[in-house]
Design a protein around this motif. Structure first.
Motif, mmCIF file in Angstrom:
data_model
loop_
_atom_site.group_PDB
_atom_site.id
_atom_site.type_symbol
_atom_site.label_atom_id
_atom_site.label_comp_id
_atom_site.label_asym_id
_atom_site.label_seq_id
_atom_site.Cartn_x
_atom_site.Cartn_y
_atom_site.Cartn_z
ATOM 1 N N VAL A 70 1.756 23.061 -13.573
ATOM 2 C CA VAL A 70 2.549 23.364 -12.378
ATOM 3 C C VAL A 70 1.760 24.239 -11.408
ATOM 4 C CG1 VAL A 70 4.570 24.622 -11.564
ATOM 5 C CG2 VAL A 70 4.773 23.098 -13.512
ATOM 6 N N ILE A 71 1.001 25.187 -11.945
ATOM 7 C CA ILE A 71 0.236 26.101 -11.082
ATOM 8 C C ILE A 71 -1.015 25.425 -10.515
ATOM 9 C CG2 ILE A 71 -1.088 28.247 -11.066
ATOM 10 C CD1 ILE A 71 0.829 29.328 -13.154
ATOM 11 N N VAL A 72 -1.754 24.739 -11.387
ATOM 12 C CA VAL A 72 -3.033 24.150 -10.965
ATOM 13 C C VAL A 72 -2.834 23.069 -9.916
ATOM 14 C CG1 VAL A 72 -5.007 22.788 -11.761
ATOM 15 C CG2 VAL A 72 -4.207 24.737 -13.106
ATOM 16 N N ILE A 73 -1.678 22.413 -9.921
ATOM 17 C CA ILE A 73 -1.436 21.342 -8.948
ATOM 18 C C ILE A 73 -1.416 21.880 -7.514
ATOM 19 C CG2 ILE A 73 1.078 21.434 -8.801
ATOM 20 C CD1 ILE A 73 1.092 18.397 -9.083
ATOM 21 N N GLU A 74 -1.324 23.213 -7.385
ATOM 22 C CA GLU A 74 -1.337 23.823 -6.056
ATOM 23 C C GLU A 74 -2.744 23.881 -5.453
ATOM 24 O OE1 GLU A 74 0.490 27.632 -6.271
ATOM 25 O OE2 GLU A 74 2.114 26.938 -7.570
ATOM 26 N N ALA A 75 -3.760 23.783 -6.304
ATOM 27 C CA ALA A 75 -5.137 23.924 -5.818
ATOM 28 C C ALA A 75 -5.495 22.903 -4.731
ATOM 29 C CB ALA A 75 -6.112 23.837 -6.983
ATOM 30 N N PRO A 76 -5.185 21.596 -4.898
ATOM 31 C CA PRO A 76 -5.508 20.641 -3.824
ATOM 32 C C PRO A 76 -4.820 20.972 -2.500
ATOM 33 C CG PRO A 76 -4.985 19.474 -5.858
ATOM 34 C CD PRO A 76 -4.626 20.907 -6.073
ATOM 35 N N ALA A 77 -3.614 21.505 -2.578
ATOM 36 C CA ALA A 77 -2.906 21.878 -1.348
ATOM 37 C C ALA A 77 -3.627 23.013 -0.638
ATOM 38 C CB ALA A 77 -1.464 22.278 -1.670
ATOM 39 N N ASN A 78 -4.193 23.952 -1.411
ATOM 40 C CA ASN A 78 -4.928 25.057 -0.805
ATOM 41 C C ASN A 78 -6.218 24.575 -0.141
ATOM 42 O OD1 ASN A 78 -3.061 27.021 -1.573
ATOM 43 N ND2 ASN A 78 -3.970 27.212 -3.601
ATOM 44 N N VAL A 79 -6.883 23.619 -0.764
ATOM 45 C CA VAL A 79 -8.096 23.053 -0.166
ATOM 46 C C VAL A 79 -7.748 22.311 1.122
ATOM 47 C CG1 VAL A 79 -9.960 21.396 -0.488
ATOM 48 C CG2 VAL A 79 -9.261 22.861 -2.397
ATOM 49 N N CYS A 80 -6.634 21.589 1.089
ATOM 50 C CA CYS A 80 -6.172 20.879 2.286
ATOM 51 C C CYS A 80 -5.872 21.862 3.411
ATOM 52 C CB CYS A 80 -4.934 20.050 1.940
ATOM 53 S SG CYS A 80 -4.273 19.091 3.318
ATOM 54 N N LYS A 81 -5.299 22.996 3.043
ATOM 55 C CA LYS A 81 -5.008 24.027 4.040
ATOM 56 C C LYS A 81 -6.291 24.528 4.688
ATOM 57 C CE LYS A 81 -4.553 28.174 2.717
ATOM 58 N NZ LYS A 81 -4.123 29.423 2.066
ATOM 59 N N LEU A 82 -7.327 24.749 3.868
ATOM 60 C CA LEU A 82 -8.596 25.237 4.385
ATOM 61 C C LEU A 82 -9.196 24.249 5.378
ATOM 62 C CD1 LEU A 82 -11.001 27.238 4.255
ATOM 63 C CD2 LEU A 82 -11.906 25.874 2.369
ATOM 64 N N ILE A 83 -9.094 22.968 5.070
ATOM 65 C CA ILE A 83 -9.683 21.935 5.922
ATOM 66 C C ILE A 83 -8.886 21.732 7.206
ATOM 67 C CG2 ILE A 83 -10.242 19.472 6.063
ATOM 68 C CD1 ILE A 83 -10.744 19.546 3.036
ATOM 69 N N CYS A 84 -7.566 21.795 7.107
ATOM 70 C CA CYS A 84 -6.710 21.350 8.223
ATOM 71 C C CYS A 84 -6.286 22.439 9.195
ATOM 72 C CB CYS A 84 -5.458 20.670 7.656
ATOM 73 S SG CYS A 84 -5.808 19.155 6.735
ATOM 74 N N LEU A 85 -6.048 23.669 8.716
ATOM 75 C CA LEU A 85 -5.460 24.683 9.588
ATOM 76 C C LEU A 85 -6.301 24.972 10.827
ATOM 77 C CD1 LEU A 85 -3.731 27.429 7.403
ATOM 78 C CD2 LEU A 85 -2.695 25.656 8.819
ATOM 79 N N ASP A 86 -7.587 25.137 10.653
ATOM 80 C CA ASP A 86 -8.451 25.420 11.811
ATOM 81 C C ASP A 86 -8.730 24.169 12.634
ATOM 82 O OD1 ASP A 86 -8.723 28.138 11.526
ATOM 83 O OD2 ASP A 86 -10.479 28.009 10.228
ATOM 84 N N ARG A 87 -8.730 23.011 11.974
ATOM 85 C CA ARG A 87 -9.072 21.776 12.672
ATOM 86 C C ARG A 87 -7.914 21.245 13.501
ATOM 87 N NH1 ARG A 87 -12.146 17.200 9.355
ATOM 88 N NH2 ARG A 87 -13.608 18.951 9.355
ATOM 89 N N PHE A 88 -6.713 21.288 12.951
ATOM 90 C CA PHE A 88 -5.549 20.699 13.637
ATOM 91 C C PHE A 88 -4.550 21.728 14.142
ATOM 92 C CE2 PHE A 88 -6.955 17.575 10.402
ATOM 93 C CZ PHE A 88 -7.376 16.571 11.251
#
Length: 559
Positions: A386-404
């Motif tokens: 349940v906890i580890v499944i959050e890791a991809p969402a955090n990576v997505c946040k890093l990629i998308c927040l500044d770009r979009f």
């Protein structure tokens, strides 16, 4: 000279931060110190799940304790004995006489058509308070542990915010972390359930704001380009904290030893009073310009960067000018800065919006986590998944927040969560159902973790922690209610996910009412926060003053 051009050429703190760099030796040293309490906070947010973990036990039948018999206790469909029910005796007096004569118990003594509640239990495990405080078949007492723990945040978050804004980010961080350690260690020596539950409340009530205090301090030590990465570091450490406490619990198999191992290190954070750097932004907001410039100068030396001397003079003048402007505004309106905040419709609108977004995030995030625990048979592996499944969402946040941009990403994440969870109720069980469920968890994690940085960027510096703490405190309503949402399934199986979906969709629409903060400097005053709305309105209607495009490009280049 063109006043507008001169205005744009003024040096800001963010200009100096760009020269100093976001990840020099000075920054890394402070991030390591700050991230340690965050790791501990990740443990503390999960530990109550293991303190009050349900155990394997069965109803005690002292009349016939032979484990091989199956006529004393009703069995469930999976063949396991009932935890809370047993068969009644046909004739107690006859049974007493037979046991006194050392006769073996027989099926005819037990009425298999009459089930009664147990009055004692046989425990097969002992690693949680269920065994030690004899909480068998009292699930409300187990669930109360989580509810009481989350209720403590209603006190700690605003308390930590007030300490942070009045006495400094560093002191707030130390106070919260040490409070965690002290009350956590005392809780390890609880003598009964009542003592345990009181300490379960006091620990987060005084120390639950440590994550917010750490986050604000870290955010204020870095420029705009480093904020998203810092947020990712925080989320990663929080995940590692949850995984660590799960593995420790699995290994130690003792809730008392577990508490001692994870809470004693928090007391050592007391020494941060002499080793951790205070936020220069907070120092400037309090008029402590010399101390604030000393922090920047120290960063310059450690990072081996070169900042033009006149930059410090200009930053000090700018900070003094902003402070004098606030004082003049106070004198002109005969209102304190905090009173002006309270009377600002813009602040109230942002408080309401961010609080609703926070409530939705905690409700859906924790609500989905509670149900996701059933994905596997091993409780410890369940929680890790349940906890580890959050890791991809955090990576997505890093990629998308500044770009979009913040608004697009967070609004899209909420909307996707809403669509997926509403659709989940109309899907048959199987792989598609599981995929949609995990998709909902992914997008709500993306929205929730992005909300921290977005909310921090829409409030002014001098009361940022306080306002952020209010949002987070109100948002805790969601996490307090989340453990009760499975009860909704008694009325309709998919009612919990439908509620989650509707609230997420509404939150996605509300995000659009906030200003975009991507690549913008943090507002240091109420006036600068109001400018964010004016900037948004101009963008919405496509209005720009002559030369404004060039100024905006110039500003972004500086940042």
């Amino acid at each position: 000279m063109d006043p507008e051009k001169n205005k744009d050429s003024e040096v800001t703190v963010d200009d100096i931060l760009q020269i100093l760099g976001p990840f020099g030796k000075f920054n890394i040293y402070n991030y390591v110190l700050i991230l340690f309490p965050v790791l501990l906070a990740g443990m503390y947010s999960s530990v109550y799940n293991f303190e009050a973990m349900d155990l394997r036990y069965k109803c005690s039948t002292p009349e016939c304790e032979d484990p091989d018999v199956n006529f004393t206790i009703p069995h469930l469909e999976d063949g396991s004995p009932s935890k809370c029910l047993r068969y009644a005796l046909f004739n107690v007096s006859d049974f007493t006489n037979s046991t006194q004569n050392n006769e073996t118990c027989y099926p005819h003594y037990f009425d298999t058509s009459s089930e009664i509640e147990c009055d004692s239990y046989v425990y097969f495990e002992e690693h949680s308070i269920v065994k030690e405080f004899n909480l068998g078949c009292q699930d409300w007492k187990r669930s109360l542990v989580g509810t009481v723990h989350n209720a403590g945040f209603f006190i700690s978050i605003p308390l930590t915010g007030l300490i942070s804004d009045r006495f400094g980010r560093r002191l707030a961080l130390v106070f919260a972390s040490v409070a965690n350690g002290v009350f956590g260690v005392i809780r390890a020596f609880s003598l009964n359930y009542e003592m345990f539950i009181v300490l379960e409340f006091l620990e987060p009530a005084l120390g639950g704001g440590v994550y917010t205090a750490c986050f604000v301090l870290a955010l204020e030590l870095v420029g705009p380009k480093g904020r998203v990465f810092v947020s990712l570091l925080f989320n990663t450490m929080f995940i590692l904290g949850g995984v660590t406490v799960t593995l420790l619990s699995w290994w130690l198999q003792s809730w008392r030893y577990l508490l001692l191992v994870i809470y004693i290190p928090a007391i050592l954070v007391f020494f941060y009073l002499w080793t951790l750097t205070e936020s220069f932004r907070w120092l400037f907001s309090k008029g402590l310009y010399e101390e604030g410039l000393n922090v920047l100068s120290k960063c310059e030396k450690v990072n081996k960067a070169t900042v033009p001397k006149d930059h410090y003079d200009q930053v000090e003048k700018t900070a003094m000018k902003q402070r004098d402007a606030r004082k003049c505004e106070v004198l002109a309106t005969n209102q304190s800065t905090f009173k002006q905040l309270l009377l600002s419709p813009m602040i109230w609108k942002r408080l309401f919006t961010c609080s609703f977004l926070w409530t939705t995030s905690t409700l859906v995030y924790y609500g989905l986590s509670i149900n996701a625990i059933e994905l596997s048979g091993n409780s410890y592996l369940n929680y890790i998944v349940v906890i580890v499944i959050e890791a991809p969402a955090n990576v997505c946040k890093l990629i998308c927040l500044d770009r979009f941009g913040r608004k697009r990403v967070i609004a899209s994440a909420f909307m996707m969560t809403g669509i997926i969870l509403i659709a989940y109720g109309f899907l048959p069980g199987g792989n598609w159902s599981t995929t949609f469920y995990l998709g909902g968890k992914f997008f709500i994690t993306l929205a929730y973790n992005s909300l921290y940085i977005f909310a921090a960027e829409v409030f002014p510096t001098n009361y940022r922690t306080t306002l952020l703490a209010i949002c987070s405190t109100i948002g805790r309503i969601g996490s307090a209610v989340a453990p009760q949402t499975p009860l909704l399934s008694r009325f309709y199986e998919f009612l919990p996910t439908l509620v989650f979906g509707v609230m997420s969709a509404l939150s996605g629409l509300l995000v659009l009412t906030l200003p975009e903060t991507n690549n913008q400097k943090l507002p240091d005053s109420l006036k600068e926060a109001q400018e964010q709305d004016r900037h948004r309105d101009k963008e919405d209607v496509g209005e720009r003053q002559p030369g404004e495009t060039e100024r905006r490009i110039d500003t972004k280049t500086k940042l």
